[in-house]
Design a protein around this motif. Sequence first.
Motif, PDB file in Angstrom:
ATOM      1  N   GLY A   1       0.780  -1.225   0.000  1.00  0.00           N
ATOM      2  CA  GLY A   1       0.000   0.000   0.000  1.00  0.00           C
ATOM      3  C   GLY A   1       0.816   1.281   0.000  1.00  0.00           C
ATOM      4  O   GLY A   1       0.275   2.356  -0.190  1.00  0.00           O
ATOM      5  N   ARG A   2       2.147   1.191   0.210  1.00  0.00           N
ATOM      6  CA  ARG A   2       2.981   2.401   0.225  1.00  0.00           C
ATOM      7  C   ARG A   2       3.186   2.918  -1.190  1.00  0.00           C
ATOM      8  O   ARG A   2       3.546   2.168  -2.080  1.00  0.00           O
ATOM      9  CB  ARG A   2       4.345   2.126   0.857  1.00  0.00           C
ATOM     10  CG  ARG A   2       4.326   2.017   2.341  1.00  0.00           C
ATOM     11  CD  ARG A   2       5.724   1.915   2.959  1.00  0.00           C
ATOM     12  NE  ARG A   2       6.499   0.832   2.358  1.00  0.00           N
ATOM     13  CZ  ARG A   2       7.605   1.012   1.635  1.00  0.00           C
ATOM     14  NH1 ARG A   2       8.078   2.210   1.415  1.00  0.00           N
ATOM     15  NH2 ARG A   2       8.247  -0.014   1.129  1.00  0.00           N
ATOM     16  N   VAL A   3       2.975   4.193  -1.365  1.00  0.00           N
ATOM     17  CA  VAL A   3       3.089   4.807  -2.682  1.00  0.00           C
ATOM     18  C   VAL A   3       4.501   5.318  -2.949  1.00  0.00           C
ATOM     19  O   VAL A   3       4.962   5.316  -4.075  1.00  0.00           O
ATOM     20  CB  VAL A   3       2.067   5.969  -2.805  1.00  0.00           C
ATOM     21  CG1 VAL A   3       2.237   6.719  -4.096  1.00  0.00           C
ATOM     22  CG2 VAL A   3       0.656   5.432  -2.687  1.00  0.00           C
ATOM     23  N   HIS A   4       5.221   5.731  -1.908  1.00  0.00           N
ATOM     24  CA  HIS A   4       6.537   6.357  -2.076  1.00  0.00           C
ATOM     25  C   HIS A   4       7.677   5.462  -1.609  1.00  0.00           C
ATOM     26  O   HIS A   4       7.495   4.606  -0.746  1.00  0.00           O
ATOM     27  CB  HIS A   4       6.597   7.672  -1.277  1.00  0.00           C
ATOM     28  CG  HIS A   4       5.652   8.690  -1.793  1.00  0.00           C
ATOM     29  ND1 HIS A   4       4.427   8.911  -1.222  1.00  0.00           N
ATOM     30  CD2 HIS A   4       5.738   9.530  -2.846  1.00  0.00           C
ATOM     31  CE1 HIS A   4       3.805   9.861  -1.897  1.00  0.00           C
ATOM     32  NE2 HIS A   4       4.573  10.238  -2.887  1.00  0.00           N
ATOM     33  N   VAL A   5       8.850   5.705  -2.178  1.00  0.00           N
ATOM     34  CA  VAL A   5      10.084   5.116  -1.665  1.00  0.00           C
ATOM     35  C   VAL A   5      10.322   5.763  -0.309  1.00  0.00           C
ATOM     36  O   VAL A   5      10.276   6.990  -0.187  1.00  0.00           O
ATOM     37  CB  VAL A   5      11.271   5.411  -2.613  1.00  0.00           C
ATOM     38  CG1 VAL A   5      12.572   4.915  -2.022  1.00  0.00           C
ATOM     39  CG2 VAL A   5      11.019   4.820  -3.996  1.00  0.00           C
ATOM     40  N   THR A   6      10.542   4.950   0.726  1.00  0.00           N
ATOM     41  CA  THR A   6      10.705   5.494   2.074  1.00  0.00           C
ATOM     42  C   THR A   6      11.882   4.844   2.796  1.00  0.00           C
ATOM     43  O   THR A   6      12.376   3.792   2.382  1.00  0.00           O
ATOM     44  CB  THR A   6       9.448   5.272   2.936  1.00  0.00           C
ATOM     45  OG1 THR A   6       9.204   3.872   3.042  1.00  0.00           O
ATOM     46  CG2 THR A   6       8.233   5.979   2.344  1.00  0.00           C
ATOM     47  N   GLY A   7      12.275   5.481   3.875  1.00  0.00           N
ATOM     48  CA  GLY A   7      13.327   4.940   4.722  1.00  0.00           C
ATOM     49  C   GLY A   7      13.339   5.638   6.059  1.00  0.00           C
ATOM     50  O   GLY A   7      12.719   6.680   6.236  1.00  0.00           O
ATOM     51  N   GLU A   8      14.048   5.025   6.994  1.00  0.00           N
ATOM     52  CA  GLU A   8      14.229   5.627   8.315  1.00  0.00           C
ATOM     53  C   GLU A   8      15.480   5.042   8.935  1.00  0.00           C
ATOM     54  O   GLU A   8      15.982   4.013   8.492  1.00  0.00           O
ATOM     55  CB  GLU A   8      13.012   5.375   9.209  1.00  0.00           C
ATOM     56  CG  GLU A   8      12.751   3.916   9.496  1.00  0.00           C
ATOM     57  CD  GLU A   8      11.492   3.689  10.324  1.00  0.00           C
ATOM     58  OE1 GLU A   8      10.784   4.659  10.621  1.00  0.00           O
ATOM     59  OE2 GLU A   8      11.238   2.536  10.659  1.00  0.00           O
ATOM     60  N   GLY A   9      15.975   5.706   9.969  1.00  0.00           N
ATOM     61  CA  GLY A   9      17.187   5.222  10.620  1.00  0.00           C
ATOM     62  C   GLY A   9      18.389   5.369   9.715  1.00  0.00           C
ATOM     63  O   GLY A   9      18.489   6.306   8.939  1.00  0.00           O
ATOM     64  N   ARG A  10      19.284   4.398   9.786  1.00  0.00           N
ATOM     65  CA  ARG A  10      20.480   4.483   8.937  1.00  0.00           C
ATOM     66  C   ARG A  10      20.109   4.185   7.487  1.00  0.00           C
ATOM     67  O   ARG A  10      19.277   3.312   7.224  1.00  0.00           O
ATOM     68  CB  ARG A  10      21.582   3.569   9.456  1.00  0.00           C
ATOM     69  CG  ARG A  10      21.268   2.124   9.449  1.00  0.00           C
ATOM     70  CD  ARG A  10      22.431   1.275   9.977  1.00  0.00           C
ATOM     71  NE  ARG A  10      22.236  -0.099   9.559  1.00  0.00           N
ATOM     72  CZ  ARG A  10      22.579  -0.586   8.379  1.00  0.00           C
ATOM     73  NH1 ARG A  10      23.183   0.169   7.491  1.00  0.00           N
ATOM     74  NH2 ARG A  10      22.335  -1.849   8.077  1.00  0.00           N
ATOM     75  N   PRO A  11      20.709   4.895   6.525  1.00  0.00           N
ATOM     76  CA  PRO A  11      20.319   4.750   5.122  1.00  0.00           C
ATOM     77  C   PRO A  11      20.571   3.371   4.532  1.00  0.00           C
ATOM     78  O   PRO A  11      19.863   2.952   3.618  1.00  0.00           O
ATOM     79  CB  PRO A  11      21.171   5.782   4.390  1.00  0.00           C
ATOM     80  CG  PRO A  11      21.745   6.655   5.409  1.00  0.00           C
ATOM     81  CD  PRO A  11      21.693   5.948   6.718  1.00  0.00           C
ATOM     82  N   GLY A  12      21.546   2.632   5.011  1.00  0.00           N
ATOM     83  CA  GLY A  12      21.945   1.370   4.410  1.00  0.00           C
ATOM     84  C   GLY A  12      20.848   0.335   4.288  1.00  0.00           C
ATOM     85  O   GLY A  12      20.939  -0.562   3.453  1.00  0.00           O
ATOM     86  N   ASP A  13      19.788   0.438   5.095  1.00  0.00           N
ATOM     87  CA  ASP A  13      18.707  -0.541   4.989  1.00  0.00           C
ATOM     88  C   ASP A  13      17.391   0.077   4.507  1.00  0.00           C
ATOM     89  O   ASP A  13      16.338  -0.543   4.610  1.00  0.00           O
ATOM     90  CB  ASP A  13      18.502  -1.274   6.314  1.00  0.00           C
ATOM     91  CG  ASP A  13      18.099  -0.350   7.448  1.00  0.00           C
ATOM     92  OD1 ASP A  13      17.904   0.858   7.223  1.00  0.00           O
ATOM     93  OD2 ASP A  13      17.995  -0.844   8.580  1.00  0.00           O
TER      94      ASP A  13
END
Length: 177
Positions: A36-48
Amino acid sequence: MTASRRHLILVASVAVLGTACSPSAPPPPSADLPDGRVHVTGEGRPGDDWEDEGLLGENLPVRSDLAAMWQSVLWADGYLRRSDVDCHYAGRTVEATRVWQSNRGLAADGIVGPKTFGRAGRQLLARDGAIHYEGAEHTVRFRRDQDGRYSVLDGGTHKPLRRDRPTLSSCEEAAGS
């Protein structure tokens, strides 16, 4: 890094990912995407950040900003030309993906999933208030907004990267050609 190199990286990132679009409000979750997520997302350290973006080449739309993001990774590592970044996951991009995967000891199936995105994520670095993909030949600069959405500079405005459809100007230009 010299000022001229930083300028070249910024110009290359804009050229690769687009040149002119207007910003838009975040849309609601999409039932068309597995999570259901529309966007590329991330949190915390970028590597994961990219390990949960889905399966590009299998269960995600063939044309999308995510495809342009992946093509930019391939360009940064020297597997595609800048002119090959057209937001369309097919043909030359699939073949370049197989070679990229093989060169990194991954299954060369041409599907960009958790292992392939995860391997690319090892080259993401937080620096200067941005997230940089440090490729073998070029660097691609992203911004991770407070809500975790990845965006790129597109026509002077940061534009969120969508997983479900193409919105970047480079996508529009490619569709019109």
